[in-house]
Write a protein that holds these residues in place. Structure first.
Motif, PDB file in Angstrom:
ATOM      1  N   ILE A 260       0.858  -1.188   0.000  1.00 35.37           N
ATOM      2  CA  ILE A 260       0.000   0.000   0.000  1.00 35.37           C
ATOM      3  C   ILE A 260       0.891   1.234   0.000  1.00 35.37           C
ATOM      4  N   LYS A 261       0.600   2.178  -0.889  1.00 33.14           N
ATOM      5  CA  LYS A 261       1.360   3.432  -0.918  1.00 33.14           C
ATOM      6  C   LYS A 261       1.137   4.205   0.373  1.00 33.14           C
ATOM      7  N   GLN A 262       2.134   4.998   0.707  1.00 32.13           N
ATOM      8  CA  GLN A 262       1.935   5.981   1.759  1.00 32.13           C
ATOM      9  C   GLN A 262       1.257   7.194   1.125  1.00 32.13           C
ATOM     10  N   PRO A 263       0.439   7.909   1.812  1.00 28.16           N
ATOM     11  CA  PRO A 263       0.123   7.882   3.237  1.00 28.16           C
ATOM     12  C   PRO A 263      -0.999   6.918   3.621  1.00 28.16           C
TER      13      PRO A 263
ATOM     14  N   ALA B 252      -4.463  14.258   5.488  1.00 27.42           N
ATOM     15  CA  ALA B 252      -3.493  15.093   6.208  1.00 27.42           C
ATOM     16  C   ALA B 252      -3.751  15.072   7.706  1.00 27.42           C
ATOM     17  N   HIS B 253      -5.007  15.170   8.090  1.00 27.04           N
ATOM     18  CA  HIS B 253      -5.357  15.136   9.512  1.00 27.04           C
ATOM     19  C   HIS B 253      -5.024  13.774  10.121  1.00 27.04           C
ATOM     20  N   THR B 254      -5.289  12.715   9.386  1.00 28.12           N
ATOM     21  CA  THR B 254      -5.082  11.361   9.897  1.00 28.12           C
ATOM     22  C   THR B 254      -3.609  11.045  10.112  1.00 28.12           C
ATOM     23  N   VAL B 255      -2.720  11.502   9.223  1.00 25.05           N
ATOM     24  CA  VAL B 255      -1.303  11.143   9.333  1.00 25.05           C
ATOM     25  C   VAL B 255      -0.449  12.211  10.005  1.00 25.05           C
ATOM     26  N   ARG B 256      -1.058  13.295  10.437  1.00 20.40           N
ATOM     27  CA  ARG B 256      -0.288  14.380  11.047  1.00 20.40           C
ATOM     28  C   ARG B 256       0.620  13.838  12.153  1.00 20.40           C
ATOM     29  N   GLY B 257       1.910  14.135  12.048  1.00 20.64           N
ATOM     30  CA  GLY B 257       2.881  13.754  13.064  1.00 20.64           C
ATOM     31  C   GLY B 257       3.391  12.323  12.953  1.00 20.64           C
ATOM     32  N   ARG B 258       2.892  11.560  11.986  1.00 23.75           N
ATOM     33  CA  ARG B 258       3.336  10.158  11.836  1.00 23.75           C
ATOM     34  C   ARG B 258       4.476  10.072  10.828  1.00 23.75           C
TER      35      ARG B 258
END
Length: 146
Positions: A17-20, A63-69
């Motif tokens: 699976i691609k990021q993000p 963007a909200h889901t991966v913020r800071g990851r």
């Protein structure tokens, strides 16, 4: 259950699976993965591919889901169980905000993130992980019961 007592044979596959998107699955927010073909249910290694879908990083939901990851690439980052694979009927509401019209929707559950990513090569479509890769993954999940 020790790593040695895991089932043998064709009980687990890999999915790249691609990021993000891989990170979104690991957070528990993304429970549907879109694919062009039907998949069987069962356990899969979650492999973060080497590619990043950069435009997706500007989508507010993502963007909200991966913020800071950390967007790990080229490694197995977790496991999940595919509990269903379906297509939504044409014109019907989509089963998830993550679902794409016309795609096969793999419904993911029981997602477990690995403490340490395991470098690995993935591929398109379902792939068979080597016994060594399976052992490296499940050494990090001593409480796992398939």
């Amino acid at each position: 259950m020790s790593v040695a007592s895991l089932p043998e044979g064709d009980w687990i596959r890999g999915i790249s699976i691609k990021q993000p998107y891989a990170a979104c699955i690991l957070t528990g927010a993304k429970t549907v993965e879109n694919r062009p073909a039907q998949w069987r249910t069962g356990w899969v290694l979650l492999h973060a591919g080497k590619a990043i879908d950069r435009p997706a990083l500007r989508v507010p939901l993502i963007a909200h889901t991966v913020r800071g990851r950390d967007l790990v690439r080229g490694a197995v980052v977790g496991i999940a169980r595919i509990t269903d694979c379906h297509q939504d009927p044409e014109g019907a509401p989509l089963c998830s905000q993550w679902a794409h019209p016309g795609a096969w929707h793999l419904v993911l559950a029981d997602v477990l993130e690995l403490p340490l990513p395991v470098p690995a090569r993935g591929q398109l479509g379902p792939w068979r992980p080597s016994p060594d890769l399976v052992q490296q993954v499940f050494q990090q999940l001593p409480g796992f019961r398939p």
